[in-house]
Enzyme design. Sequence first.
Site, PDB file in Angstrom:
ATOM      1  NE  ARG A 109       6.013 -23.236  14.726  1.00 30.54           N
ATOM      2  CZ  ARG A 109       6.773 -22.181  14.460  1.00 30.54           C
ATOM      3  NH1 ARG A 109       6.211 -21.024  14.130  1.00 30.54           N
ATOM      4  NH2 ARG A 109       8.070 -22.251  14.531  1.00 30.54           N
ATOM      5  CB  THR A 227      10.077 -11.619  14.893  1.00 26.61           C
ATOM      6  OG1 THR A 227      10.906 -12.512  15.644  1.00 26.61           O
ATOM      7  CG2 THR A 227      10.934 -10.779  13.968  1.00 26.61           C
ATOM      8  CG  ASP A 292      16.646 -16.827  21.809  1.00 24.38           C
ATOM      9  OD1 ASP A 292      15.993 -15.918  21.279  1.00 24.38           O
ATOM     10  OD2 ASP A 292      16.690 -17.984  21.348  1.00 24.38           O
TER      11      ASP A 292
END
Length: 585
Positions: A109, A227, A292
């Site tokens: 990115r 993370t 999630d």
Amino acid sequence: MALCSAYATAPSAGDWPVVGHDNGETRFSPLSLIDEHNVGRLRLVWFHDLDTHRGQEATPVVIDGVMYSTSAWSKVQAFDAASGKLLWQFDPKVPGKIAIHVCCDVVNRGVAVSKGRVFVGTLDGRLIALDARSGKPIWTVSTVEGKRPYTVTGAPLIAGNRVIIGNAGAEYGVRGYITAYDEKTGRKLWRFYTVPDNPRKGFENAALRKAATTWSGEWWKDGGGGTVWNSLTYDADLDLVYFGTGNAAPWSGPMEGGDRGDALYTASIMAVRGQNGAYVWHYQTTPGDVWDYDATQTLSLATLNIQGQPRQVVMQAGKNGFFYVLDRKNGALLSAEAFEPVNWASGVDLATGRPIVNPEARYDKTGKLWVAAPGGLGAHNWHAMSFSPQTGLAYIPAQEMPFPFLKDRDFTPSEVGVNMGIDLASTSLPQDPKVKAAILAGLKGELVAWDPIAGRAAWRAPHPGPWNGGLLSTGGNLVFQGTAAGDFLAYRASDGHQLWSFPAQTGIIAAPMTYAVDGRQYVTIVAGWGGVFPLVAGELAFKSGRIPNRSRVLTFALDGTASLPEPVAPRWTAPRSARFCALTR
């Protein structure tokens, strides 16, 4: 309504010095040479064909007339920003075998640039400092801890003399953290872990000792997750680094029944000291997350006039469907409203800060199939949001993508492949044509202009399908966005009226940026269809059309004269069917 953007680093007038334009990640440029009145004259001025054919997610940086960008496989390019001439390219030669530990394409990115150096995180977990003039490596460090399969896809952050980077890999059994390195030498300065390790080993700090009380089972055996794989922002005045954390692993919690607990500090927005990485505050968007719902989306800093008082805030359009406004000094929740349809919770209790969870949504407890809205790919994923202090609106690349969850009662962790703990066989795409059609009809994408003070949408612009690109807003009362259908679009920022379009010949998922050289304003987008949705969604990825990957850097200016070559037939097609595999690292 008084408001202003929060520039932690004041950019030069024509530069785009960091991936989010400013360390407050507003992705707003005050440039107005291209505006709502003349944007119809915007034309291609140069393009560059990239030598990778995977998803392109980078936002370039421009400093003193030089553009620095990245492409798939963590390659770095430097261009003359006005002409597009390639000055140099650096290939870190990431081993191809690392792809087995990458859920969501071999993407990158962007870079950070400081004091003549370009910093990039690589897919195999390295942080590399390059000479900005030549592209030659100055130093390299491994950010990987132990033998766990960490990867890096996000852009680094410069905070003072420190380079800060997170990592990805929650579904592969890793423990989340962010690390600060000395930008001159690469020496590790500090590391902040987002989840606790085995209590028998002790805890790195009091914050992790507290977090351990919110977990159950032997979470550390699977790493814990949490993370920090996307947005990093920095307030230099407060010396606070802000970041969001990902999901706990596996998604469905303990395998022996019971409740995972809140599982701090997963699915949280956090602030730590830039100087030493010390914990300051956290806000958990989804306690005990089993859907999630990472909290890793764009974190934008601004000053808003709330109830007659200026408040320094951090804002996020969450993956879980709620738009959060927090006091960025202490993490106090100021508002949380749904910006897309949400069925896993009926709202957020402002007194406690906790979501009001629908008991039926806890498939891990009921043992029943639950079709969640949003699904695992979120109402907003990594695609960058933009905030304009000119209009007072946040521009969100939003989507509707429901997802069926069912707990896998026979789940056992694997060293190869992802570990989610859900029954993928029972949630695969049905082959019945009518059911398929109904599922496709439920997939939607839109650009949402959100008023963070009023807590509602000011306007919405629909797209044919989901997984569209990030946003750029400008002082010319413009908003730019690329789409999965292959169009690069400009809207009037105040009311959403579409003013301009360009056929990019490929789907766009990255966010555009703008800059000026010698009094001329340019707009650039890195185009190239890919990422997790096209990789795993099969026929669902065709909702916006059968889009090939043609990876390019496209740059526009008023009255440009360049043109793209006629497209040739694509060399590949996506699988004819696929599971609802909503991975998001």
